[in-house]
Write a protein that holds these residues in place. Structure first.
Motif, short mmCIF file in Angstrom:
data_model
loop_
_atom_site.label_atom_id
_atom_site.label_comp_id
_atom_site.label_asym_id
_atom_site.label_seq_id
_atom_site.Cartn_x
_atom_site.Cartn_y
_atom_site.Cartn_z
N SER A 37 2.81 -4.09 -4.40
CA SER A 37 2.79 -5.42 -4.97
C SER A 37 4.13 -6.14 -4.81
CB SER A 37 2.44 -5.35 -6.47
OG SER A 37 3.39 -4.57 -7.16
N LEU A 38 5.18 -5.39 -4.44
CA LEU A 38 6.53 -5.96 -4.40
C LEU A 38 7.27 -5.72 -3.09
CD1 LEU A 38 7.58 -4.83 -7.99
CD2 LEU A 38 7.02 -7.15 -7.29
N VAL A 39 7.01 -4.60 -2.45
CA VAL A 39 7.74 -4.25 -1.23
C VAL A 39 7.12 -4.95 -0.03
CG1 VAL A 39 8.27 -2.35 0.36
CG2 VAL A 39 8.51 -2.01 -2.10
N ASN A 40 7.95 -5.58 0.77
CA ASN A 40 7.48 -6.20 2.01
C ASN A 40 6.96 -5.12 2.94
OD1 ASN A 40 7.15 -7.54 4.46
ND2 ASN A 40 9.00 -8.78 4.21
N LYS A 41 5.71 -5.21 3.33
CA LYS A 41 5.10 -4.14 4.14
C LYS A 41 5.79 -3.97 5.49
CE LYS A 41 0.61 -2.03 4.83
NZ LYS A 41 -0.87 -2.19 4.76
N ASP A 42 6.51 -5.00 5.95
CA ASP A 42 7.24 -4.87 7.22
C ASP A 42 8.31 -3.78 7.15
OD1 ASP A 42 5.72 -6.86 8.32
OD2 ASP A 42 7.24 -8.42 8.12
N VAL A 43 8.74 -3.43 5.92
CA VAL A 43 9.70 -2.34 5.76
C VAL A 43 9.14 -1.04 6.31
CG1 VAL A 43 10.82 -0.90 4.00
CG2 VAL A 43 10.89 -3.38 3.79
N LEU A 44 7.81 -0.91 6.30
CA LEU A 44 7.16 0.34 6.73
C LEU A 44 6.89 0.40 8.23
CD1 LEU A 44 4.51 0.67 3.87
CD2 LEU A 44 6.91 1.34 3.86
N CYS A 45 7.24 -0.65 8.95
CA CYS A 45 6.94 -0.69 10.39
C CYS A 45 7.50 0.50 11.18
CB CYS A 45 7.45 -1.99 11.00
SG CYS A 45 6.43 -3.42 10.56
N PRO A 46 8.68 1.03 10.82
CA PRO A 46 9.19 2.18 11.59
C PRO A 46 8.45 3.49 11.34
CG PRO A 46 10.97 1.00 10.46
CD PRO A 46 9.69 0.54 9.87
N ALA A 47 7.51 3.52 10.41
CA ALA A 47 6.82 4.77 10.08
C ALA A 47 6.04 5.31 11.28
CB ALA A 47 5.87 4.56 8.91
N ARG A 48 5.91 6.63 11.34
CA ARG A 48 5.15 7.27 12.41
C ARG A 48 3.67 6.90 12.31
NH1 ARG A 48 6.89 12.69 10.40
NH2 ARG A 48 4.65 13.07 10.54
N ASP A 49 2.99 6.93 13.43
CA ASP A 49 1.56 6.60 13.45
C ASP A 49 0.74 7.57 12.61
OD1 ASP A 49 2.04 4.45 15.12
OD2 ASP A 49 1.55 5.54 16.97
N ASP A 50 1.19 8.81 12.52
CA ASP A 50 0.44 9.81 11.77
C ASP A 50 0.91 9.94 10.32
OD1 ASP A 50 2.90 10.94 12.37
OD2 ASP A 50 2.09 12.94 12.80
N CYS A 51 1.78 9.03 9.88
CA CYS A 51 2.28 9.08 8.51
C CYS A 51 1.17 8.67 7.53
CB CYS A 51 3.48 8.14 8.36
SG CYS A 51 4.18 8.11 6.69
N GLU A 52 1.07 9.39 6.43
CA GLU A 52 0.09 9.10 5.39
C GLU A 52 0.72 8.10 4.41
OE1 GLU A 52 -1.57 11.64 1.63
OE2 GLU A 52 -1.45 12.69 3.56
N ILE A 53 0.11 6.93 4.28
CA ILE A 53 0.71 5.86 3.48
C ILE A 53 -0.17 5.52 2.28
CG2 ILE A 53 1.51 3.46 3.47
CD1 ILE A 53 2.23 3.78 6.41
N HIS A 54 0.45 5.46 1.09
CA HIS A 54 -0.27 5.13 -0.14
C HIS A 54 0.40 3.93 -0.81
CE1 HIS A 54 -2.49 9.00 -0.22
NE2 HIS A 54 -1.38 9.48 0.33
N ASN A 55 -0.42 3.03 -1.34
CA ASN A 55 0.06 1.87 -2.08
C ASN A 55 0.02 2.22 -3.56
OD1 ASN A 55 0.49 -0.57 -3.36
ND2 ASN A 55 -0.96 -1.72 -2.11
N SER A 56 1.19 2.32 -4.19
CA SER A 56 1.24 2.75 -5.60
C SER A 56 0.76 1.69 -6.57
CB SER A 56 2.66 3.20 -5.97
OG SER A 56 3.56 2.12 -5.91
#
Length: 250
Positions: A37-56
């Protein structure tokens, strides 16, 4: 082999304001839990393709703890990404308490607080000589109670620079408390989503800021800054670069 949790301050919004160290962890993480709700999702762009991502934003503390514990027991690196700097209203202490129960290793990487993102877009120094040499960081009392003696009204009597988080939705109450100590003519700035592309800046005084905020329909994700540092007029320079002042810090 057990994994690890790293709390990361993602900065105020501009993805380039995350630290180099924080970005490296996002690049390496197996699991990322971010405050969606607060973090700009562009911050996560460097994440690996196989990274498991959860929105808290959709998780409670128990659910977050379950995801973290499972990942760490599988030897994975978990990046817990918070907005701004996690040490200010970041709710990390309660998460760390759970990690300690499970003997999970953790680390904290600081970030650029929205407070400093706000100061930067206001082009303001929050501590000017003989005007204000103190900054009060606070919030109004809402669903989260405050200790006795920490009211905005009591702080206002110091006439220091005040930065108010999480108060824009009750701007009338905040202004009423501020007027316990500050004058009606005291400068105020409200900054919504500082450093984001769609940031908004509203300037006024304690007399008119509430009306201006309502006219702009700002109801959340905004910082309130109060104090004469916002419109100081002429002021004395600090001693830091005074040609007649000798010290080791220049």
């Amino acid at each position: 082999m057990k994994g690890k949790v790293i709390f990361i301050g993602a900065g105020p919004g501009d993805p380039d304001l995350i630290t180099v160290k924080g970005r490296k962890v996002i690049e390496e993480a197996d699991v990322i839990i971010y405050a969606g709700s607060l973090v700009n999702k562009d911050v996560l762009c460097p994440a690996r393709d196989d990274c498991e991502i959860h929105n808290s934003a959709y998780l409670n503390l128990d659910e977050t703890d379950e995801i973290i514990t499972k990942a760490v027991n599988e030897g994975k690196l978990v990046a817990r990404v918070h907005t701004g700097d996690p040490s200010i209203y970041g709710a990390i202490a309660e998460q760390i308490r759970e990690l300690k129960k499970h003997d999970i290793e953790y680390e904290i990487i600081p970030g650029v607080s929205s407070l400093f993102g706000t100061a930067s877009v206001l082009e303001a120094e929050l501590t000017l000589p003989e005007i204000s040499q103190s900054v009060i960081i606070t919030r109004p009392e809402g669903r989260t109670p405050k200790p006795a003696g920490e009211s905005i009204a009591s702080f206002s009597k110091h006439h220091a620079t005040m930065c108010i988080f999480l108060g824009i939705g009750m701007i009338d109450k905040v202004v009423d408390e501020l007027l316990e100590g500050y004058e009606e003519t005291t400068p105020v700035a409200v900054v919504k989503k500082a450093t984001w592309p769609d940031q908004q800046i509203i300037r006024g005084t304690l007399k008119d800021i509430a009306e201006k905020v309502k006219d702009a329909n700002i109801t959340k994700t905004a910082m309130i800054v109060v104090g004469d540092v916002l419109d100081p007029g002429d002021f004395n320079a600090s001693k830091l670069y005074d040609k007649n002042f000798k010290h080791e810090y220049r």
